[in-house]
Design an enzyme around this catalytic site. Structure first.
Site, mmCIF file in Angstrom:
data_model
loop_
_atom_site.group_PDB
_atom_site.id
_atom_site.type_symbol
_atom_site.label_atom_id
_atom_site.label_comp_id
_atom_site.label_asym_id
_atom_site.label_seq_id
_atom_site.Cartn_x
_atom_site.Cartn_y
_atom_site.Cartn_z
ATOM 1 C CB SER A 124 -0.867 -0.020 1.263
ATOM 2 O OG SER A 124 -1.444 1.246 1.473
ATOM 3 C CE1 TYR A 148 -4.001 -2.826 5.479
ATOM 4 C CE2 TYR A 148 -3.517 -0.503 5.081
ATOM 5 C CZ TYR A 148 -3.773 -1.771 4.608
ATOM 6 O OH TYR A 148 -3.794 -2.004 3.249
ATOM 7 C CE LYS A 152 -1.512 -4.650 3.376
ATOM 8 N NZ LYS A 152 -1.743 -5.973 2.800
HETATM 9 P P1 NAD Z 1 -10.939 -7.235 0.929
HETATM 10 O O1 NAD Z 1 -11.194 -7.240 2.396
HETATM 11 O O2 NAD Z 1 -12.081 -7.002 0.016
HETATM 12 O O3 NAD Z 1 -10.224 -8.597 0.504
HETATM 13 C C1 NAD Z 1 -9.377 -9.313 1.365
HETATM 14 C C2 NAD Z 1 -9.865 -10.755 1.358
HETATM 15 O O4 NAD Z 1 -8.994 -11.533 2.187
HETATM 16 C C3 NAD Z 1 -11.275 -10.909 1.899
HETATM 17 O O5 NAD Z 1 -12.038 -11.681 1.004
HETATM 18 C C4 NAD Z 1 -11.085 -11.638 3.241
HETATM 19 O O6 NAD Z 1 -12.179 -12.497 3.524
HETATM 20 C C5 NAD Z 1 -9.790 -12.388 2.995
HETATM 21 N N1 NAD Z 1 -8.972 -12.664 4.183
HETATM 22 C C6 NAD Z 1 -8.581 -11.799 5.148
HETATM 23 N N2 NAD Z 1 -7.814 -12.434 6.043
HETATM 24 C C7 NAD Z 1 -7.690 -13.710 5.632
HETATM 25 C C8 NAD Z 1 -7.034 -14.856 6.135
HETATM 26 N N3 NAD Z 1 -6.318 -14.820 7.268
HETATM 27 N N4 NAD Z 1 -7.133 -16.028 5.460
HETATM 28 C C9 NAD Z 1 -7.850 -16.098 4.308
HETATM 29 N N5 NAD Z 1 -8.510 -15.048 3.794
HETATM 30 C C10 NAD Z 1 -8.433 -13.865 4.443
HETATM 31 O O7 NAD Z 1 -9.771 -6.163 0.682
HETATM 32 P P2 NAD Z 1 -9.198 -5.602 -0.693
HETATM 33 O O8 NAD Z 1 -9.565 -4.179 -0.783
HETATM 34 O O9 NAD Z 1 -9.519 -6.516 -1.801
HETATM 35 O O10 NAD Z 1 -7.645 -5.660 -0.360
HETATM 36 C C11 NAD Z 1 -6.827 -6.753 -0.765
HETATM 37 C C12 NAD Z 1 -5.424 -6.514 -0.244
HETATM 38 O O11 NAD Z 1 -4.950 -5.264 -0.757
HETATM 39 C C13 NAD Z 1 -5.322 -6.427 1.274
HETATM 40 O O12 NAD Z 1 -4.125 -7.046 1.678
HETATM 41 C C14 NAD Z 1 -5.273 -4.944 1.516
HETATM 42 O O13 NAD Z 1 -4.604 -4.634 2.712
HETATM 43 C C15 NAD Z 1 -4.498 -4.455 0.307
HETATM 44 N N6 NAD Z 1 -4.756 -3.047 -0.020
HETATM 45 C C16 NAD Z 1 -6.039 -2.612 -0.203
HETATM 46 C C17 NAD Z 1 -6.269 -1.274 -0.482
HETATM 47 C C18 NAD Z 1 -7.673 -0.749 -0.680
HETATM 48 O O14 NAD Z 1 -7.870 0.465 -0.601
HETATM 49 N N7 NAD Z 1 -8.679 -1.588 -0.934
HETATM 50 C C19 NAD Z 1 -5.198 -0.375 -0.609
HETATM 51 C C20 NAD Z 1 -3.900 -0.861 -0.427
HETATM 52 C C21 NAD Z 1 -3.688 -2.207 -0.126
#
Ligand code: NAD
Ligand code: UDP
Length: 340
Positions: A124, A148, A152
C-alpha cells in the site's frame, strides 16, 4: 500457469482472478470469507465461464493451507488476504499483526517448501508515510501511523529478507494507491460491511439514499479546492497491473507503485460522480480526519517502463462503474440504519 490467489473473493482479489483467467491462467482461491461472500465465486463463473477451485481456509492456518499446496501444482502466488481497516487496526492491533504478518509468513514458508518462486504481494502507498507526493518506489519507507500500515511495511521487509536468502525467489511488492470502481458487468465490486470508511463507497451509498450526507473531511488543505487529493485507480486497471507484474517477475524484489500518477480532490470526485451518473450527492464540510495527509499520488513511471502497464481508465469510468455496481447490489447494505 496455476496461481494461488489468497483473498481471491475480496474486492481487488476477485477482479484480479477475472483478469488472470482472461489471460489464460488457472486460478485456485483461498479465502476465509472474513470480509467477502461465497456468492462472489458464482459471479466469477458468470463473468469468466470458469469454475475456480475454492478453499475456505485461513492462511494463518499452516496445516490447512499446506493441504492446498499439496493438492495443486501451484506455480505462483498472489497474496491479497489481509485485514485492511485503518481505524480497526488501531483498536485491535494484535488481530492485524497476527492476521497480516502471520499470513504473509505462512504463505512465504509454504512457497519455499513447495518450490514456488513467484510471489506478488498487496502492499500500500501507506508505507510511504506522510512524505511529499509524487511518491517514488526508491524513497525510504516512511513513518507508518497505524498498525495496518506497519503490517504492510513489515511484510515488505520479511519478503525482502526471504529473497535475499533464496536467490531464486521472485517477489513483486505492489503499492496500491486508492482503488475504486467495479467490474463493468456490475457483478463484482466493493461491498464493505456497515458504514464505509473510504470515500467512494460512502459516496455511492449517499447517492443511493442509504446514508443521508457525505462528510467532506476538511476544505482547508493546501490543495486547489482545499479538499484532500488522492490518486484513484480503477480496480480493473489495478487487476491488470497484477497480471503484468506476475508475468514480468524477476528473481529478487521489485517494487511498483500502482496508481495513475494523477491527483483528484474529494470535491472533484463528487462532482464527477454527479455529472456522469446524474445523481445528487449531498455533502457537508466537516473537520479534518485525524491522520489524513493533504495530497497523495504516485509517480507511476516505473510500472510503465518495466511492466509496460499503465492505468487506462479515468475518473469518469471509475464513478460510472462504482455506481453501476452499487445500483445493482441488493442485500445487507440496505439494512443498516440512517446515521446523522
Ligand atoms: P478485501 O477485504 O475485500 O479482501 C481481502 C480478502 O482476504 C477478503 O475476502 C477476506 O475475507 C480475505 N482474508 C482476510 N484475512 C484472511 C485470512 N487470514 N485467510 C484467508 N482469507 C483472508 O480487501 P481488498 O480491498 O480486496 O484488499 C486486498 C489486499 O490489498 C489487502 O491485503 C489490503 O490490505 C491491500 N490493499 C487494499 C487497499 C484498498 O484500498 N482496498 C489499498 C492498499 C492495499
Ligand atoms: N474522505 C471524506 N469523507 C469520507 C471519506 C473520505 O472526505 O467519508 C476523504 C479523505 O479525507 C481523503 C479522501 O476522501 O482525503 C480519500 O479517503 P479514503 O479513506 O477513501 O482513502 P485514504 O485516506 O486511504 O487515502
Amino acid at each position: 500457469m496455476k496461481i494461488l490467489v489468497t483473498g481471491g473473493l475480496g474486492y481487488i482479489g476477485s477482479h484480479t482472478c477475472v483478469e488472470l483467467a482472461k489471460n489464460g491462467h488457472t486460478v485456485v482461491i483461498v479465502d476465509n470469507l472474513s470480509n467477502s461472500k461465497l456468492e462472489t465465486l458464482d459471479r466469477l463463473t458468470e463473468i469468466t465461464g470458469a469454475r475456480m477451485a475454492f478453499y475456505r481456509v485461513d492462511v494463518t492456518d499452516y496445516r490447512a493451507t499446506a493441504e492446498i499446496f499439496a493438492a495443486h501444482t501451484i506455480e505462483g502466488v498472489m497474496h491479497f488476504a489481509g485485514l485492511k481497516a485503518v481505524g480497526e487496526s488501531v483498536e485491535q492491533p494484535l488481530a492485524y499483526y497476527y492476521n497480516n504478518v502471520l499470513g504473509t509468513i505462512t504463505i512465504a514458508k509454504l512457497c519455499l517448501e513447495y518450490g514456488v518462486n513467484k510471489f506478488v504481494f498487496s502492499s500500500s502507498a501507506t508505507v510511504y508515510g506522510d512524505q511529499a507526493s509524487p511518491l517514488y518506489e526508491d524513497m525510504a519507507l516512511g513513518q507508518t501511523t497505524n498498525p495496518y500500515g506497519e503490517t504492510k511495511a513489515m511484510s515488505e521487509r520479511i519478503l525482502t529478507d526471504v529473497t535475499k536468502a533464496n536467490p531464486r525467489f521472485a517477489v513483486s511488492l505492489l503499492r496500491y494507491f486508492n482503488p475504486v470502481g467495479a467490474h463493468e458487468s456490475g457483478l463484482i465490486g466493493e461491498d464493505p460491511n456497515g458504514i464505509p470508511n473510504n470515500l467512494m463507497p460512502y459516496v455511492t451509498r449517499v447517492a443511493k439514499g442509504l446514508l443521508p450526507c457525505l462528510r467532506v473531511f476538511g476544505n482547508d488543505y493546501d490543495t486547489p479546492d482545499g479538499t484532500g487529493v488522492r490518486d484513484y485507480i480503477h480496480v480493473v486497471d489495478l487487476a491488470l497491473g497484477h497480471v503484468a507484474a506476475f508475468e514480468n517477475l524477476q528473481p529478487g524484489v521489485s517494487i511498483f507503485n500502482l496508481g495513475t500518477g494523477k491527483g483528484t480532490s474529494v470535491l472533484e470526485l463528487v462532482h464527477a460522480f454527479t455529472a456522469e451518473n446524474g445523481v445528487a450527492v449531498p455533502y457537508e464540510i466537516a473537520p479534518r480526519r485525524v491522520g489524513d495527509v493533504a495530497t497523495c499520488f504516485a509517480d507511476a513511471s516505473r510500472a510503465a517502463r518495466d511492466l509496460g502497464w499503465r492505468a487506462k481508465r479515468g475518473i469518469r469510468e471509475m464513478v460510472r462503474d462504482a455506481w453501476r455496481f452499487e445500483s445493482a447490489t441488493k442485500g445487507t447494505k440496505g439494512t443498516f440504519p440512517f446515521v446523522r
